[in-house]
Design a protein around this motif. Sequence first.
Motif, PDB file in Angstrom:
ATOM      1  N   ILE A  27       4.957  41.489  75.016  1.00  0.00           N
ATOM      2  CA  ILE A  27       3.618  41.342  75.591  1.00  0.00           C
ATOM      3  C   ILE A  27       2.733  40.496  74.688  1.00  0.00           C
ATOM      4  O   ILE A  27       1.939  39.674  75.145  1.00  0.00           O
ATOM      5  CB  ILE A  27       2.987  42.734  75.802  1.00  0.00           C
ATOM      6  N   ALA A  28       2.848  40.697  73.391  1.00  0.00           N
ATOM      7  CA  ALA A  28       2.062  39.936  72.411  1.00  0.00           C
ATOM      8  C   ALA A  28       2.826  39.935  71.103  1.00  0.00           C
ATOM      9  O   ALA A  28       3.599  40.860  70.817  1.00  0.00           O
ATOM     10  CB  ALA A  28       0.680  40.562  72.222  1.00  0.00           C
ATOM     11  N   ASP A  29       2.641  38.906  70.310  1.00  0.00           N
ATOM     12  CA  ASP A  29       3.330  38.842  69.020  1.00  0.00           C
ATOM     13  C   ASP A  29       2.573  37.932  68.064  1.00  0.00           C
ATOM     14  O   ASP A  29       1.766  37.094  68.479  1.00  0.00           O
ATOM     15  CB  ASP A  29       4.765  38.349  69.186  1.00  0.00           C
ATOM     16  N   THR A  30       2.851  38.109  66.796  1.00  0.00           N
ATOM     17  CA  THR A  30       2.276  37.243  65.776  1.00  0.00           C
ATOM     18  C   THR A  30       3.209  37.216  64.584  1.00  0.00           C
ATOM     19  O   THR A  30       4.039  38.115  64.400  1.00  0.00           O
ATOM     20  CB  THR A  30       0.869  37.723  65.349  1.00  0.00           C
ATOM     21  N   SER A  31       3.073  36.178  63.772  1.00  0.00           N
ATOM     22  CA  SER A  31       3.858  36.035  62.542  1.00  0.00           C
ATOM     23  C   SER A  31       2.940  35.498  61.459  1.00  0.00           C
ATOM     24  O   SER A  31       2.266  34.485  61.650  1.00  0.00           O
ATOM     25  CB  SER A  31       5.036  35.082  62.768  1.00  0.00           C
ATOM     26  N   LEU A  32       2.902  36.186  60.343  1.00  0.00           N
ATOM     27  CA  LEU A  32       2.023  35.811  59.248  1.00  0.00           C
ATOM     28  C   LEU A  32       2.849  35.580  57.984  1.00  0.00           C
ATOM     29  O   LEU A  32       3.664  36.437  57.601  1.00  0.00           O
ATOM     30  CB  LEU A  32       0.994  36.915  58.995  1.00  0.00           C
ATOM     31  N   PRO A  33       2.658  34.434  57.326  1.00  0.00           N
ATOM     32  CA  PRO A  33       3.461  34.134  56.126  1.00  0.00           C
ATOM     33  C   PRO A  33       3.069  35.013  54.945  1.00  0.00           C
ATOM     34  O   PRO A  33       1.917  35.424  54.802  1.00  0.00           O
ATOM     35  CB  PRO A  33       3.140  32.668  55.855  1.00  0.00           C
ATOM     36  N   VAL A  34       4.044  35.292  54.108  1.00  0.00           N
ATOM     37  CA  VAL A  34       3.816  36.035  52.870  1.00  0.00           C
ATOM     38  C   VAL A  34       4.387  35.207  51.721  1.00  0.00           C
ATOM     39  O   VAL A  34       5.588  34.893  51.734  1.00  0.00           O
ATOM     40  CB  VAL A  34       4.494  37.420  52.914  1.00  0.00           C
ATOM     41  N   PRO A  35       3.569  34.824  50.736  1.00  0.00           N
ATOM     42  CA  PRO A  35       4.068  33.968  49.651  1.00  0.00           C
ATOM     43  C   PRO A  35       4.974  34.730  48.685  1.00  0.00           C
ATOM     44  O   PRO A  35       4.768  35.916  48.419  1.00  0.00           O
ATOM     45  CB  PRO A  35       2.787  33.507  48.950  1.00  0.00           C
ATOM     46  N   THR A  36       5.984  34.046  48.194  1.00  0.00           N
ATOM     47  CA  THR A  36       6.859  34.579  47.152  1.00  0.00           C
ATOM     48  C   THR A  36       6.537  33.883  45.836  1.00  0.00           C
ATOM     49  O   THR A  36       6.388  32.660  45.790  1.00  0.00           O
ATOM     50  CB  THR A  36       8.339  34.367  47.515  1.00  0.00           C
ATOM     51  N   LEU A  37       6.437  34.651  44.781  1.00  0.00           N
ATOM     52  CA  LEU A  37       6.082  34.146  43.458  1.00  0.00           C
ATOM     53  C   LEU A  37       7.329  34.069  42.591  1.00  0.00           C
ATOM     54  O   LEU A  37       8.231  34.907  42.695  1.00  0.00           O
ATOM     55  CB  LEU A  37       5.058  35.073  42.797  1.00  0.00           C
TER      56      LEU A  37
END
Length: 491
Positions: A27-37
Amino acid sequence: MNCVLGVDIGTTNVKVLAVSSTDWEIIADTSLPVPTLSPQPGYAEQDPEKVWQAVKQGISEVTIAAKHKKVTLESVSFSAGMHSVMAIGADGKPLTNAILWSDNRAEPQSDELHTSQKELGDDIYAHTGTPIHPMIPLCKLAWFRANQPDVLSQASKFVSLKEYVWWKLTGRYDIDYSIATATGLFDQQEKTWYKPALDVAGVRSEQLSEPQPTTFAVVYDPEKEGVARTALPAGINLFPGASDGCLANLGAGCIKPGITTITIGTSGAVRQTVNKPQRDPHGRLFCYYLDERDGRPYYVVGGPSNNGANVLQWLSEKLTQQETKAVLAEAETVAVGADDLLFMPYLHGERAPLWDASARGAYLNVDYRHSRAHFIRAALEGVMFNLLSIECLLAKQTGPTQVIHANGGFAQSDFWVQMMADIFGVPVKLNASNESSAMGAVLLVSDLKASLEDVAEDVLFGKTFEPDPERHQQYKDVFSRWEEVLKRMNE
């Protein structure tokens, strides 16, 4: 209409899906980046607060979008990457960043369990089902013990990223059996922390979370002290869910014998679902807990590879400086086997089948006739041959593969998927949704009374790729030569 949120806390992105409880449509979706150090060579860390903020934002975006569509949220279920660990103080604040699976700082501690303490390492593998490798929290905690003992003494808890998010939402330190079995610290049969492994790590059981079934539920109560306020409505059920690999099998419809899931994202994995624990005599395959229904347990057994679509990225960015679409098109200009050019795809060390963090890639049989296109095709074939070598180990434990359910970023290339079908010699079915881990989290809690076989029947599929018999035979000959090189690397 009702829906369930599937939250996948991945290494690269946090993904959130709202999935209909009736027809399993997104129905709905999202994707959010997460930085790797990477503060030092071989280190891979994430800021847990940034991961939490990404989860919180993703839940908010999808919950609000579902509300606008007049959809009622029933529950939330979580998926997460395995093997992360961080230290938490008595006030609940992180004392360290989260150390990720790809962090290799604990290589000396892993090597010790393969050499001078091999008997102990073998015993830990037999009890936990987790291959000994720098990736696992057991070895990472042993690294803290040797290099930063003050962290061990100051920490109130050692948790994964998912446990940290769970604590934010519930005020509880719980760990699902699935994530627990990937730590190298958890007795798979007894479902409790394994004392000999804790001794190696230098931690006490009270410094770890309370193990819980993957369908254990907590009612969300934002009025409770210490619980974070989010866009989630009060009173819904929160389920810890399981690990991303186990849920990818469920989300891919891979529950019955003969079905193998192969995921190729940045890295890769080959997995099957079984009903009793499996162990490879040489400790090369993992066996992680998924769920239990009516006294019947489900485990996911297989092998992970460090080298998947990141090899294509290397070809694009380093070798050719072309977009990946152009790289793949160039590979198609060369025949099966790349005119005898072989590639060992170990650009990032390797887990299965070598379990050698120091392994490195190589081209073999290079001669004057080989063009850039040959190097590209050989590299793509090398990734597939490595996955096939893992499947060969798996088949000895679970039986032969009859069909592959495939997902991951590689599925965007018909050429590469057809190569998989031709190399493995079985049909390859693509999942309709590439978000198999988040979808698996939803399916896990969709009907707690149904068997996982019945739940998996609801998985939707897209295109099927049939193997070409002539190309398969050609690839069998090429793979036999490639496998000889692998055997020499194992000696």
